[in-house]
Design a protein around this motif. Structure first.
Motif, PDB file in Angstrom:
ATOM      1  N   ALA A 158      10.592  -0.060   4.053  1.00 53.71           N
ATOM      2  CA  ALA A 158       9.433  -0.433   4.857  1.00 53.71           C
ATOM      3  C   ALA A 158       8.186  -0.267   4.003  1.00 53.71           C
ATOM      4  O   ALA A 158       8.106   0.649   3.184  1.00 53.71           O
ATOM      5  CB  ALA A 158       9.332   0.452   6.094  1.00 53.71           C
ATOM      6  N   PHE A 159       7.231  -1.156   4.206  1.00 55.09           N
ATOM      7  CA  PHE A 159       5.972  -1.017   3.472  1.00 55.09           C
ATOM      8  C   PHE A 159       4.831  -1.576   4.298  1.00 55.09           C
ATOM      9  O   PHE A 159       5.021  -2.337   5.244  1.00 55.09           O
ATOM     10  CB  PHE A 159       6.043  -1.690   2.093  1.00 55.09           C
ATOM     11  CG  PHE A 159       6.230  -3.169   2.154  1.00 55.09           C
ATOM     12  CD1 PHE A 159       5.135  -4.019   2.236  1.00 55.09           C
ATOM     13  CD2 PHE A 159       7.500  -3.720   2.127  1.00 55.09           C
ATOM     14  CE1 PHE A 159       5.306  -5.388   2.300  1.00 55.09           C
ATOM     15  CE2 PHE A 159       7.681  -5.080   2.186  1.00 55.09           C
ATOM     16  CZ  PHE A 159       6.577  -5.931   2.275  1.00 55.09           C
ATOM     17  N   THR A 160       3.632  -1.161   3.919  1.00 54.62           N
ATOM     18  CA  THR A 160       2.434  -1.621   4.599  1.00 54.62           C
ATOM     19  C   THR A 160       1.535  -2.360   3.608  1.00 54.62           C
ATOM     20  O   THR A 160       1.608  -2.142   2.401  1.00 54.62           O
ATOM     21  CB  THR A 160       1.633  -0.444   5.190  1.00 54.62           C
ATOM     22  OG1 THR A 160       1.233   0.437   4.139  1.00 54.62           O
ATOM     23  CG2 THR A 160       2.446   0.305   6.227  1.00 54.62           C
ATOM     24  N   VAL A 161       0.711  -3.231   4.166  1.00 55.89           N
ATOM     25  CA  VAL A 161      -0.408  -3.820   3.437  1.00 55.89           C
ATOM     26  C   VAL A 161      -1.655  -3.557   4.278  1.00 55.89           C
ATOM     27  O   VAL A 161      -1.589  -3.490   5.507  1.00 55.89           O
ATOM     28  CB  VAL A 161      -0.228  -5.336   3.160  1.00 55.89           C
ATOM     29  CG1 VAL A 161       0.945  -5.576   2.221  1.00 55.89           C
ATOM     30  CG2 VAL A 161      -0.053  -6.122   4.441  1.00 55.89           C
ATOM     31  N   GLU A 162      -2.778  -3.392   3.614  1.00 50.84           N
ATOM     32  CA  GLU A 162      -4.001  -2.995   4.298  1.00 50.84           C
ATOM     33  C   GLU A 162      -4.801  -4.185   4.792  1.00 50.84           C
ATOM     34  O   GLU A 162      -4.930  -5.195   4.110  1.00 50.84           O
ATOM     35  CB  GLU A 162      -4.870  -2.185   3.328  1.00 50.84           C
ATOM     36  CG  GLU A 162      -6.152  -1.686   3.928  1.00 50.84           C
ATOM     37  CD  GLU A 162      -6.986  -0.870   2.954  1.00 50.84           C
ATOM     38  OE1 GLU A 162      -8.020  -0.339   3.387  1.00 50.84           O
ATOM     39  OE2 GLU A 162      -6.610  -0.765   1.777  1.00 50.84           O
TER      40      GLU A 162
ATOM     41  N   ARG B 293       7.103  13.669  10.862  1.00 54.45           N
ATOM     42  CA  ARG B 293       6.673  13.784  12.246  1.00 54.45           C
ATOM     43  C   ARG B 293       5.351  14.531  12.271  1.00 54.45           C
ATOM     44  O   ARG B 293       5.250  15.641  11.758  1.00 54.45           O
ATOM     45  CB  ARG B 293       7.707  14.519  13.091  1.00 54.45           C
ATOM     46  CG  ARG B 293       9.033  13.808  13.170  1.00 54.45           C
ATOM     47  CD  ARG B 293       8.868  12.511  13.983  1.00 54.45           C
ATOM     48  NE  ARG B 293      10.141  11.883  14.205  1.00 54.45           N
ATOM     49  CZ  ARG B 293      10.519  10.764  13.608  1.00 54.45           C
ATOM     50  NH1 ARG B 293       9.739  10.172  12.760  1.00 54.45           N
ATOM     51  NH2 ARG B 293      11.691  10.226  13.882  1.00 54.45           N
ATOM     52  N   ASP B 294       4.344  13.917  12.846  1.00 52.03           N
ATOM     53  CA  ASP B 294       3.017  14.511  12.868  1.00 52.03           C
ATOM     54  C   ASP B 294       2.474  14.467  14.295  1.00 52.03           C
ATOM     55  O   ASP B 294       1.916  13.459  14.721  1.00 52.03           O
ATOM     56  CB  ASP B 294       2.093  13.770  11.907  1.00 52.03           C
ATOM     57  CG  ASP B 294       0.756  14.447  11.727  1.00 52.03           C
ATOM     58  OD1 ASP B 294       0.502  15.473  12.399  1.00 52.03           O
ATOM     59  OD2 ASP B 294      -0.045  13.959  10.916  1.00 52.03           O
ATOM     60  N   ALA B 295       2.640  15.565  14.996  1.00 49.73           N
ATOM     61  CA  ALA B 295       2.162  15.633  16.377  1.00 49.73           C
ATOM     62  C   ALA B 295       0.651  15.476  16.456  1.00 49.73           C
ATOM     63  O   ALA B 295       0.118  15.081  17.493  1.00 49.73           O
ATOM     64  CB  ALA B 295       2.595  16.956  17.006  1.00 49.73           C
ATOM     65  N   ALA B 296      -0.046  15.756  15.358  1.00 47.65           N
ATOM     66  CA  ALA B 296      -1.507  15.623  15.360  1.00 47.65           C
ATOM     67  C   ALA B 296      -1.937  14.184  15.631  1.00 47.65           C
ATOM     68  O   ALA B 296      -2.989  13.950  16.231  1.00 47.65           O
ATOM     69  CB  ALA B 296      -2.087  16.112  14.032  1.00 47.65           C
ATOM     70  N   VAL B 297      -1.129  13.210  15.216  1.00 47.78           N
ATOM     71  CA  VAL B 297      -1.458  11.811  15.482  1.00 47.78           C
ATOM     72  C   VAL B 297      -1.454  11.558  16.979  1.00 47.78           C
ATOM     73  O   VAL B 297      -2.377  10.948  17.527  1.00 47.78           O
ATOM     74  CB  VAL B 297      -0.479  10.853  14.765  1.00 47.78           C
ATOM     75  CG1 VAL B 297      -0.682   9.422  15.221  1.00 47.78           C
ATOM     76  CG2 VAL B 297      -0.637  10.962  13.266  1.00 47.78           C
TER      77      VAL B 297
ATOM     78  N   LEU C 254       0.837  -1.198   0.000  1.00 49.42           N
ATOM     79  CA  LEU C 254       0.000   0.000   0.000  1.00 49.42           C
ATOM     80  C   LEU C 254       0.877   1.255   0.000  1.00 49.42           C
ATOM     81  O   LEU C 254       0.793   2.076  -0.894  1.00 49.42           O
ATOM     82  CB  LEU C 254      -0.914  -0.018   1.230  1.00 49.42           C
ATOM     83  CG  LEU C 254      -1.808   1.185   1.445  1.00 49.42           C
ATOM     84  CD1 LEU C 254      -2.844   1.282   0.335  1.00 49.42           C
ATOM     85  CD2 LEU C 254      -2.498   1.095   2.802  1.00 49.42           C
ATOM     86  N   ASP C 255       1.695   1.415   1.007  1.00 47.71           N
ATOM     87  CA  ASP C 255       2.614   2.548   1.129  1.00 47.71           C
ATOM     88  C   ASP C 255       4.026   2.006   1.300  1.00 47.71           C
ATOM     89  O   ASP C 255       4.229   0.970   1.943  1.00 47.71           O
ATOM     90  CB  ASP C 255       2.256   3.413   2.335  1.00 47.71           C
ATOM     91  CG  ASP C 255       0.940   4.140   2.144  1.00 47.71           C
ATOM     92  OD1 ASP C 255       0.748   4.739   1.066  1.00 47.71           O
ATOM     93  OD2 ASP C 255       0.101   4.109   3.062  1.00 47.71           O
ATOM     94  N   VAL C 256       5.004   2.729   0.746  1.00 49.16           N
ATOM     95  CA  VAL C 256       6.402   2.292   0.778  1.00 49.16           C
ATOM     96  C   VAL C 256       7.281   3.482   1.134  1.00 49.16           C
ATOM     97  O   VAL C 256       7.055   4.587   0.638  1.00 49.16           O
ATOM     98  CB  VAL C 256       6.840   1.728  -0.595  1.00 49.16           C
ATOM     99  CG1 VAL C 256       8.284   1.235  -0.534  1.00 49.16           C
ATOM    100  CG2 VAL C 256       5.910   0.641  -1.073  1.00 49.16           C
TER     101      VAL C 256
ATOM    102  N   ARG D 170      -3.474   7.294   5.958  1.00 50.51           N
ATOM    103  CA  ARG D 170      -4.626   6.820   5.183  1.00 50.51           C
ATOM    104  C   ARG D 170      -5.421   5.716   5.858  1.00 50.51           C
ATOM    105  O   ARG D 170      -6.619   5.606   5.670  1.00 50.51           O
ATOM    106  CB  ARG D 170      -4.176   6.323   3.801  1.00 50.51           C
ATOM    107  CG  ARG D 170      -3.587   7.422   2.963  1.00 50.51           C
ATOM    108  CD  ARG D 170      -3.411   7.067   1.518  1.00 50.51           C
ATOM    109  NE  ARG D 170      -2.776   5.783   1.277  1.00 50.51           N
ATOM    110  CZ  ARG D 170      -2.756   5.185   0.095  1.00 50.51           C
ATOM    111  NH1 ARG D 170      -3.326   5.741  -0.935  1.00 50.51           N
ATOM    112  NH2 ARG D 170      -2.150   4.034  -0.062  1.00 50.51           N
ATOM    113  N   ARG D 171      -4.774   4.866   6.644  1.00 50.56           N
ATOM    114  CA  ARG D 171      -5.457   3.694   7.197  1.00 50.56           C
ATOM    115  C   ARG D 171      -5.332   3.566   8.710  1.00 50.56           C
ATOM    116  O   ARG D 171      -5.718   2.543   9.271  1.00 50.56           O
ATOM    117  CB  ARG D 171      -4.936   2.416   6.547  1.00 50.56           C
ATOM    118  CG  ARG D 171      -5.081   2.355   5.042  1.00 50.56           C
ATOM    119  CD  ARG D 171      -6.554   2.317   4.629  1.00 50.56           C
ATOM    120  NE  ARG D 171      -6.704   2.139   3.192  1.00 50.56           N
ATOM    121  CZ  ARG D 171      -6.916   3.116   2.330  1.00 50.56           C
ATOM    122  NH1 ARG D 171      -6.986   4.350   2.731  1.00 50.56           N
ATOM    123  NH2 ARG D 171      -7.054   2.863   1.046  1.00 50.56           N
TER     124      ARG D 171
END
Length: 171
Positions: free
Chosen positions: A45-49, A149-153, A9-11, A126-127
């Protein structure tokens, strides 16, 4: 692009850091407790949904089945990607469930795929945490992606509390 072609999904790419690497092998026959020796320079690194309908059934069987299925899917992608890199003449190792030598959420965070949330999982833009992660390490010269870096998370995690409120063991 090849990881996406195989089904990721994302890499993202990062330089491999010492804090990404486990100190000792935690699983595996004959290898348990041995020091981890990993001298690769880069990590992909990558993700799968995971399917939202299946995961919504957690902790019941459909959620468990989906989690396992996506660990297998991530392994399929990682093994193919590592094999391709080795065929190019570079060392590569697939880090998949049951055979990790790296801490995948930390690698994925540093590769720009998300942030570590309250429950210690990678929170993707996204997920959310509805992903499984795999990593391929290599000496193939790659261009690292900037970490995001996303402090909102973290702010969202402090307010949401859904994982804390729904934890079956109240952890």
């Amino acid at each position: 692009d090849l990881a996406r072609y195989y089904g990721a999904l994302d890499v993202g790419i990062t330089e491999l850091r010492s804090y990404h690497i486990y100190s000792h092998i935690g699983r595996g026959e004959g290898a348990y407790g041995a020091p981890v020796l990993l001298e690769h320079k880069f990590a992909i690194a990558f993700t799968v949904e995971m399917d939202i309908r299946m995961i919504a059934a957690n902790p019941a069987a459909p959620g468990v089945v989906e989690s396992i299925q996506q660990y297998v899917e991530a392994a399929r992608v990682a093994i193919q990607l590592a094999n391709y890199i080795r065929r190019l003449g570079h060392p590569a190792r697939a880090h998949i469930d049951g055979n990790y030598r790296v801490i995948t959420p930390l690698v994925a965070r540093d590769a720009g795929l998300g942030e570590i949330g309250r429950m210690g999982l990678l929170m993707t833009p996204r997920r959310g945490p509805r992903v499984r992660i795999a990593v391929v390490t290599t000496d193939l010269e790659l261009v690292p992606d900037p970490p995001t870096r996303d402090a909102a998370v973290i702010d969202f995690c402090l307010v949401c509390r859904k994982c804390a409120d729904n934890c079956p063991v109240r952890a």
